[in-house]
Design an enzyme around this catalytic site. Structure first.
Site, mmCIF file in Angstrom:
data_model
loop_
_atom_site.group_PDB
_atom_site.id
_atom_site.type_symbol
_atom_site.label_atom_id
_atom_site.label_comp_id
_atom_site.label_asym_id
_atom_site.label_seq_id
_atom_site.Cartn_x
_atom_site.Cartn_y
_atom_site.Cartn_z
ATOM 1 N N ASP A 1 20.880 -1.478 -6.147
ATOM 2 C CA ASP A 1 20.162 -1.227 -7.394
ATOM 3 C C ASP A 1 21.088 -1.294 -8.598
ATOM 4 O OD1 ASP A 1 17.831 1.274 -6.052
ATOM 5 O OD2 ASP A 1 17.890 -0.925 -5.934
ATOM 6 N N LYS B 1 -9.260 -2.037 2.679
ATOM 7 C CA LYS B 1 -9.821 -2.134 1.333
ATOM 8 C C LYS B 1 -9.143 -1.084 0.456
ATOM 9 C CE LYS B 1 -14.170 -2.205 -1.216
ATOM 10 N NZ LYS B 1 -13.713 -1.246 -2.268
#
Length: 831
Positions: free
Chosen positions: A34, A116
């Site tokens: 990072d 979903k």
């Protein structure tokens, strides 16, 4: 090593950062620490600040943009973002698969199954591999432009990977907020005194609709791609699974839980596994989506209204809570439907505070035996609509009595009645009922009807209550004076305040007249007595003196804008007008079908109900509802009033030639739904007489001698013994003859000016919608297609046409502007 110049260094940094984003967010395989990523990002940011020309729209530094000054603009989806039908049980899934296997002839078709996500559906548009626009789903046809906010999501690529992507690519997917990130955000929000988010879904939706992208960037949003919209024809797919594989290759995160399964057994097994691990997933899901994998099969199955027949959402059981019924009230809708509504002690269900639920109808209340004071179980069906599923009778308070439908409308006092066999009770007051008038006007001005911007629910209620507006046609007589008077009175919290504000606009005798109006409605101007509860409405109903409005003392722009919006709505399309009338069972899809088939309001308003069955997908119940509406003198008068006040249909056209097959005598006999008259029997009867009135003259013996079976012959003769049926048959035959006279004759059908021509529409048209233009062109023989190719006859280009115009130029396709289109349509109308 030779140092890179600034442009080369910026390009190198962008490439490395985009590659790092891809491996981190899509492959879940970080390639660099990072700290290294942050260092490169800061270096690129400094370079672009020093050399502004080096900044590009797809740069990783652009994920947080500038604050948007105004609300979001609208984006019309080139390919509609369809909703899905829902299944709440295994039998519904089995029926879904059965329909597909019956249509396609496959015993165990392949399906793409995926969770979903409970987030916000969006569409991402890429051109030449660069992200250029992002929009919310909206109503499926029009969404909001949230491009700047979507650029802040690290999981959305600004530039596509590989080089196999199409020139234009629309990607459909879901923006969501992972549950751990949602909880961490709320923890920090509480510490810092920020507003906490209600639930991950609301958090995702609210974050994406922030006017300041910097705020969106602070929210932990993620994205999964699940499909495509518009795609140029330089890339071809055969299966949905191929689409998902390509999306992964181009840099989009796709759910790792997507699986290819086969048949109903595969679907239900997948559903069970996902249901088991649902609570362990890092994101909220409310069901499973099943999509037929074979794209040619999808095309064969087609669509119904706004949903595909080849896909379905299998919902999980909703969350449930208990609460108390405090009252049962009646709401009156625009068609007079009296709907009982339970007022509840507020309760949190699936992250949403529920204070009321519809009880649908009296039969539903009787089935559940819901009573005031009962403790009930409330769930959110499909995690969206709250409903009462059961009563805990052991907790019922003493003295609770069974509920019954009141006999009178709570709004107008008219009798509440129920037709034989119907589940719905209705107020019999029709447009004499203020509640029905309010709902009818609200529907009439809604965006997908007449689209009158600025006329909200509160204003409509005041206009009706004050007797300024009695029906929809009265909107077109509204004046600036009436609207300003409305604002003046409603802004005044007390009669004294009204008089004080009125001094800026009226003096002398006219001011004294206003004082007298207040006394007449029961106001004590000394300030000592009680103020009547509805004094404002009573004052508005009175005959006012003329006001000389001081525009420096009262806002007028809103009223001028509203009057202008009402005036603009005078020019409308037939499908919008029909939808705006608010006929029972007539939604947008049915209104569009009516407009396409008959083409002219003057025709539609004269037709008897059986002829409406000529329109595809309109059955007897809907046809009767339309016919009943058009047979009411009050409704015909309302249409006359609208026409008299300047409402004009801009896309009228002759009836479509496809009606011809539905206007034969055999078809008319079918449409009449006479008992025992089957389609086969109708064909036989049509050989005995040329018209319905002549067939009515045939007696029972003549029918029997002609070979008509006894039950059918007797049923027909009995049906024709009714004077009402004879009248209907004559009217039906007359209207049929009128329609046939207006259709193109068979020997002229091939001479339609655009017969056999392929037409593409792009951009926004000022004078009519693209849907209306398409309908007009289709009535002239054209075939409307979605993409430009060498076979395209011509392209109609409005404002902001996009890539289709470029492709048309490249292929030397003829291009029409709006003026040429309108001239052509006017020429045909004149002929």
């Amino acid at each position: 090593m030779i140092p890179l110049d600034p442009a080369q260094r910026a390009a190198e940094l962008r490439r490395r950062l985009q590659e790092a984003n891809y491996h981190y967010h899509v492959l879940d395989q970080p390639r660099i620490p990072d700290a290294d990523y942050d260092r490169m990002l800061r270096e690129l940011d400094a370079l672009e600040a020093t050399y502004p020309d080096l900044a590009t729209p797809d740069s990783p530094t652009q994920r947080v943009g500038h604050t948007i000054a105004t609300a979001f603009s609208e984006v019309r989806h080139t390919v509609p973002m369809l909703s899905l039908n829902n299944a709440f049980s295994d039998p519904e899934v089995l029926e879904f698969v059965r329909r597909i296997t019956a249509r396609l002839g496959e015993t165990a078709p392949g399906f793409s199954a995926e969770p979903k996500l409970d987030g916000l559906a969006i569409s991402l548009r890429y051109q030449n591999g660069i992200f250029i626009q992002g929009a919310t789903r909206g109503d499926g046809v029009t969404g909001e432009d949230v491009t700047a906010n979507l650029r802040t999501l690290p999981t959305i690529p600004q530039r596509l990977q590989s080089d196999t992507w199409p020139t234009v690519l629309e990607v459909r997917g879901e923006v969501y907020m992972p549950r751990p990130d949602f909880e961490a955000y709320n923890t920090q929000a509480r510490l810092r005194g920020w507003k906490v988010l209600a639930n991950p879904r609301n958090g995702a939706a609210g974050s994406l609709r922030q006017l300041d992208p910097h705020i969106t960037a602070q929210r932990p949003l993620s994205f999964y791609a699940y499909g495509i919209g518009e795609v140029t024809d330089d890339v071809a797919f055969h299966r949905h699974s191929e689409i998902l594989a390509s999306l992964r290759a181009w840099g989009f995160p796709v759910s790792p839980l997507v699986e290819l399964v086969y048949g109903s057994e595969g679907l239900l097994n997948y559903y069970r596994r996902m249901e088991t691990i649902r609570d362990t997933l890092p994101f909220d899901i409310d069901g499973i989506v099943y999509k037929l994998d074979d794209l040619s099969g999808q095309h064969e199955m087609g669509f119904v209204a706004r949903a595909p027949r080849w896909a379905i959402a299998h919902k999980f059981p909703a969350q449930e809570q208990t609460t108390t019924v405090e009252a049962i009230e009646i709401q009156i809708g625009r068609t007079g439907a009296a709907t009982p509504v339970a007022r509840l002690t507020p309760v949190q269900v699936a992250g949403v505070t529920v204070t009321s639920v519809t009880l649908h109808n009296a039969d539903q209340i009787a089935r559940l035996d819901v009573r005031i004071g009962d403790t009930v179980i409330v769930r959110r069906a499909g995690d969206v609509i709250p409903e009462v599923v059961a009563v805990i009778t052991d907790s019922r308070p003493p003295g609770a009595t069974a509920w019954s439908m009141p006999m009178a409308c709570p709004v107008c006092g008219s009798e509440i009645v129920r037709e034989t066999g119907a589940a719905v009770w209705r107020c019999s007051g029709e447009l004499a009922c203020p509640a029905q008038r309010k709902e009818a006007i609200r529907h009439f001005v809604s965006r997908r009807a007449m689209d009158v911007e600025g006329l909200g629910v509160k204003c409509i209620e005041l206009l009706v209550d004050a007797a300024v507006v009695h029906g929809v046609a009265d909107l077109y007589h509204l004046s600036l004076d009436q609207l300003l008077r409305l604002r003046l009175v409603t802004n005044a919290q007390t009669p004294t305040m009204l008089l004080r504000e009125a001094r800026d606009h009226v003096t002398g005798m006219r001011y004294q007249q206003l004082e007298e109006i207040l006394r007449t409605v029961g106001v004590d101007l000394s300030g000592e007595g009680d103020v009547p509860k509805h004094w404002q409405i009573d004052v508005l109903r009175a005959q006012w003196p003329d006001f000389d409005w001081n525009h420096k003392k009262i806002a007028t722009k809103w009223a001028q804008n509203l009057i202008a919006a009402i005036d603009r709505s005078r020019q409308t399309t037939l499908e919008r007008f029909l939808f705006a009338l608010g006929m029972t069972h007539v939604g947008e899809t049915t209104a569009k079908a009516l407009a396409h088939s008959f083409g002219d309001l003057a025709i539609i308003r004269q037709l008897p109900w059986p002829l409406f069955k000529c329109v595809p997908d309109i059955g007897g119940e809907v046809a009767r509802a339309i016919g009943h509406f058009m047979d009411q003198p009050a409704n015909q008068q309302a249409i006359d009033d609208l026409v008299e006040r300047g409402v004009r249909i801009t896309d009228a056209h002759p009836p479509t030639s496809t009606l011809r097959d539905q206007l034969t005598l055999a078809s008319l006999l079918e449409h009449l739904e006479i008992p025992k008259i089957t389609p086969l029997r109708a064909v036989q009867l049509a050989t005995l007489a040329p018209t319905l009135p002549l067939l009515a003259e045939a007696d029972l013996d003549a029918l029997l001698q002609a070979g008509v079976p006894q039950p059918a012959a007797q049923s027909l003769t009995e049906w024709f013994q009714s004077p009402d049926n004879i009248s209907l048959a004559r009217r039906l035959q007359h209207c049929c003859d009128v329609l046939l006279a207006q259709l193109l004759s068979p020997d002229r059908a091939h001479t339609a000016p655009l017969n056999g021509q392929s037409v593409v529409l792009t951009g926004k048209l000022a004078s009519l919608t693209r849907e209306a233009a398409a309908t007009r062109l289709e009535s002239l023989g054209a075939k409307i297609v979605g993409s430009v190719s060498k076979k395209t006859s011509f392209l109609v280009a409005g404002e902001d046409p996009g890539s289709k115009l470029d492709k048309a130029h490249a292929l030397h396709v003829d291009i029409w502007d709006e003026a040429r289109l309108l001239a052509f349509l006017e020429q045909y109308s004149a002929q």
